[in-house]
Design an enzyme around this catalytic site. Structure first.
Site, mmCIF file in Angstrom:
data_model
loop_
_atom_site.group_PDB
_atom_site.id
_atom_site.type_symbol
_atom_site.label_atom_id
_atom_site.label_comp_id
_atom_site.label_asym_id
_atom_site.label_seq_id
_atom_site.Cartn_x
_atom_site.Cartn_y
_atom_site.Cartn_z
ATOM 1 N N CYS A 131 0.657 -1.239 0.132
ATOM 2 C CA CYS A 131 0.085 -0.043 -0.006
ATOM 3 C C CYS A 131 0.833 1.197 0.075
ATOM 4 O O CYS A 131 2.038 1.171 0.175
ATOM 5 C CB CYS A 131 -0.812 0.185 1.135
ATOM 6 S SG CYS A 131 0.031 0.134 2.961
ATOM 7 N N CYS A 171 3.016 1.895 3.035
ATOM 8 C CA CYS A 171 4.404 1.005 3.000
ATOM 9 C C CYS A 171 5.276 1.909 2.233
ATOM 10 O O CYS A 171 6.537 1.804 2.920
ATOM 11 C CB CYS A 171 4.056 -0.230 2.556
ATOM 12 S SG CYS A 171 3.047 -1.257 3.547
ATOM 13 N N ASP A 202 14.625 15.541 -36.603
ATOM 14 C CA ASP A 202 15.769 15.774 -37.397
ATOM 15 C C ASP A 202 15.750 14.808 -38.598
ATOM 16 O O ASP A 202 14.911 13.798 -38.399
ATOM 17 C CB ASP A 202 16.863 15.413 -36.365
ATOM 18 C CG ASP A 202 18.352 15.454 -37.187
ATOM 19 O OD1 ASP A 202 18.405 16.267 -37.794
ATOM 20 O OD2 ASP A 202 19.035 14.506 -37.037
ATOM 21 N N ASP A 242 18.958 12.444 -33.258
ATOM 22 C CA ASP A 242 20.158 11.567 -32.863
ATOM 23 C C ASP A 242 21.487 11.955 -32.892
ATOM 24 O O ASP A 242 22.438 11.143 -32.291
ATOM 25 C CB ASP A 242 20.049 10.260 -33.902
ATOM 26 C CG ASP A 242 20.674 10.833 -35.270
ATOM 27 O OD1 ASP A 242 20.505 11.897 -35.611
ATOM 28 O OD2 ASP A 242 21.411 10.130 -35.950
ATOM 29 N N ASP A 290 21.783 17.670 -31.729
ATOM 30 C CA ASP A 290 20.538 17.751 -31.373
ATOM 31 C C ASP A 290 20.371 17.878 -29.897
ATOM 32 O O ASP A 290 19.072 17.914 -29.536
ATOM 33 C CB ASP A 290 19.704 16.363 -32.034
ATOM 34 C CG ASP A 290 19.742 16.252 -33.553
ATOM 35 O OD1 ASP A 290 19.388 17.460 -34.158
ATOM 36 O OD2 ASP A 290 20.046 15.056 -33.971
#
Length: 715
Positions: free
Chosen positions: A35, A38, A437, A613, A617
């Site tokens: 829960c 916890c 890109d 990539d 970028d």
């Protein structure tokens, strides 16, 4: 020719892994948590220990990810949690994968409670049918002899958890549940011993225990069905391997393999470690790591990764990385870290659950006092108090968000998407514009010949291109292979760095290279071939990823704006945008102008997903509302991105956004379901309209409803 493993490529380099939160630190298995209270207690306990930088608990996986400065060990963490009443163990894949143990235990206890409940109900029939005085008391005492041992055994999961919490000076949701069960049994026993006519509560105590156990088992089964991608990956680890030494085979534990060992992988077996094929030819199934269903050819020199399946022929593999260093293990750690992190929705649910936990006991005590004072009937007051204690459990609220997050993260992983950021799902759901890109993202980065020249011209160009490693030269050679044309035989090949290749063909000088070098004053663009009698220009396009155009079309159809950014010249970018159906594009952009463009979109009110990539970028990836990098991206781009695309296909990008929107909707639905349940059930219980049995059914149903709603994301 080697084939790089996409999963390994998706992982950060050593420096980045060292800085990654929790993934490379200590992991504890917490078998008894269930829960939000916890979670709060474990995180608070670990967070206050010297040397602990951060601690995050994953309720679905029942594990804690603990980031330390290296000065604290697992024994210290386990002891600290034990002092607060939490049982903890260092991560053991075997424990985590042995999912049937807790389920079997719960089923046994359900069987005992159910069998005892039916027998006590039969005895109760005689009492309610008219048995009185000593006869009724005798039936009550027989019921007590059946019910009390059964309740003690069947309710042990609740009692042990509650005692552990109380011994640690805290409250969890098993405290009111245990109190309700004990009160039911104790009041029934007191009535039976004193000859009270209304002592027939033993069947109610057993029924309460039975239905609470059923609810817990269904919750357990639901979580196992909605298990995470990290658990799927852990299941792919191979326990044993066949090591080859001096021509002899030895079966050893995979954990004992070290770099340099040679292992034999038979057809149908999983690869036990990362390595290179040294002998044999076969095909590999990499679906678990990349989402790609098509087999991949394997031959000497091919890279293989732990968890991949050898489909056809036997292979000898030299181990490069084993054990915790394999791409599979590191990938599992990254996925688990992402699932453990908190989102904004999680924070709302957790805070509400923490406040609600002590409120349960206050409401129960208030109900007891109010009904006792108002009616003077202590039995009725106890009945109402027990119902309030059971029905107000906020388990559904604690499960509302983590269940959805785990299911969706696992679903995306199976599509070939590794979610790295804690808030990625929510931010992805808000995206309205996708910015790509060009090179290496929508394209493979490889050049393809645009024209279809006559065979002799192409053969001569390929003959010259064989003397160069330039990408455009390789594209010319690939074009001849595709068309089945043999390259011409060119002698005296000489490569002029930065210019091109020259040689002799049929007694005349021939050249292939930059137009300005081949012919003085020629305009740049593509490469120029001088055959000695005429000149021919070859132009190239970048090779699109197989389904890039379909991905763009799917995004546009779903209502997303799509833009293309590239540092290439405008004609090339415009041509690529036309092939993809993208109307908005920008050419000759620098890393700075990419980031500035994303910033301008944000200022205009757009929430962007940046897909890139390269090193150029990283700035745009950081500025964007959400970001994605393919597995072939540079380390810097993968580390900056919220999501890594493991597959070679682009289709998962559109699917990712769709699943993120659905996940956000299910998170909201679950929170409102939990809030609505409590808004209705608490007044009903306080008004005395719910018996303890009805309360147990309602509480279990609410938790199960939230879990089932989250599991809809598996489809």
């Amino acid at each position: 020719m080697t084939m790089a493993c996409a999963a390994c490529a998706a992982l950060p380099d050593d420096a980045a892994r060292a800085a990654a939160p929790a993934a490379a630190d200590l992991i504890l298995h917490l078998p008894d948590i269930h829960c939000a209270a916890c979670i709060a207690s474990v995180e608070e306990t670990l967070g206050h220990l010297p040397g602990v930088r951060d601690a995050r608990v994953n309720l679905s996986l029942k594990r804690a990810m603990v980031a330390t400065d290296g000065s604290v060990g697992t024994d210290t963490l386990v002891d600290a949690l034990a002092a607060r009443g939490h049982r903890a163990q260092p991560l053991d894949t075997g424990v985590l994968s042995g999912r049937s143990g807790p389920g079997r235990d719960l089923l046994v206890r359900i069987g005992v409670a159910g069998f005892a409940m039916m027998n006590v109900m039969l005895l109760s029939v005689a009492v309610w049918s008219g048995a009185a005085d000593h006869t009724a008391q005798l039936f009550h005492l027989i019921s007590a002899a059946i019910a009390l041992p059964a309740v003690a055994f069947a309710g042990r999961p609740f009692f042990a958890s509650a005692l552990g919490a109380l011994s640690g000076g805290r409250l969890n949701m098993d405290v009111p549940i245990s109190l309700a069960i004990v009160l039911s049994a104790a009041v029934s026993l007191a009535g039976a011993l004193n000859g009270v006519e209304r002592a027939g509560w033993f069947d109610a105590a057993l029924a309460l225990t039975f239905f609470l156990l059923v609810g817990r088992y269904l919750d357990h089964a639901g979580r196992q069905a909605a298990r995470s991608a990290a658990a799927d990956l852990a299941a792919m680890e191979v326990p044993q391997a066949v090591r080859v030494e001096n021509g002899r085979e030895h079966v050893v534990r995979a954990a004992t393999l070290v770099a340099g060992d040679v292992v034999r992988i038979r057809a149908g077996d999983r690869v036990p470690a990362d390595g290179l094929v040294t002998e044999g030819e076969s095909e590999l199934d990499r679906a678990i790591l990349t989402g790609e269903s098509a087999p991949v050819a394997a031959a000497p020199g091919t890279e293989v990764g732990a968890g991949e399946i050898n489909l056809s022929g036997p292979l000898l593999v030299r181990v490069v990385r084993a054990g915790a260093d394999t791409g599979l293990r590191r990938l599992a750690d990254l996925v688990a870290a992402a699932e453990t992190q908190r989102s904004a929705f999680s924070g709302i649910a957790d805070r509400a659950a923490r406040i609600y936990a002590p409120l349960v006991h206050i409401l129960g005590a208030a109900a007891l006092v109010a009904w006792w004072v108002g009616t003077g009937d202590g039995w009725r007051a106890l009945d109402v108090a027990i119902s309030v204690l059971v029905i107000t459990c906020p388990c559904a609220l604690g499960l509302a968000v983590p269940a959805v997050s785990t299911v969706t993260t696992a679903r995306l992983f199976r599509l070939g998407l590794l979610v790295k950021s804690r808030t990625a799902l929510e931010r992805l759901a808000a995206v309205d514009t996708v910015v790509f890109d060009k090179t290496g993202t929508l394209t493979t980065g490889r050049a393809v010949l645009r024209e279809t020249p006559d065979a002799p011209t192409l053969a001569l160009a390929a003959g010259l291109a064989q003397g160069s490693s330039h990408p455009l030269s390789r594209a010319l050679v690939a074009a001849t292979e595709t068309r089945g044309i043999a390259p011409a035989i060119v002698t005296d090949l000489r490569e002029r760095a930065g210019h091109g290749v020259e040689g002799r063909f049929e007694g005349r000088s021939v050249r292939l290279g930059r137009p300005g070098w081949v012919e003085t004053g020629a305009q740049d663009g593509g490469v120029l071939l001088d055959t000695g009698t005429e000149r021919h220009r070859f132009t190239f396009d970048e090779e699109l990823r197989p389904d890039a155009a379909d991905c763009v079309a799917a995004l546009q159809e779903a209502g997303y704006g799509v833009e293309l950014l590239s540092g290439d010249a405008e004609p090339a970018v415009a041509r690529m945008a036309g092939r993809l159906g993208i109307e908005t594009f920008s050419a000759r952009v620098t890393p700075e102008t990419k980031a500035e463009h994303l910033q301008r979109l944000a200022e205009a009110g757009h929430l962007t997903l940046m897909v890139g990539d390269g090193l150029n970028d990283t700035g745009a990836l950081a500025v964007a509302h959400a970001s994605l990098a393919p597995s072939s991206a540079l380390d810097a781009a993968r580390n900056a991105a919220d999501v890594v695309l493991l597959a070679d296909r682009m289709a998962p990008v559109a699917q990712m956004l769709r699943h993120a929107c659905r996940a956000r909707a299910r998170m909201r639905q679950n929170i409102w379901l939990a809030v609505g349940y409590n808004a209705i059930s608490v007044p009903v219980a306080l008004a005395g309209l719910a018996t303890p049995l009805i309360a147990a059914l309602a509480m279990s149903t609410s938790s199960l409803t939230v879990t089932l709603n989250a599991m809809r994301g598996r489809a």
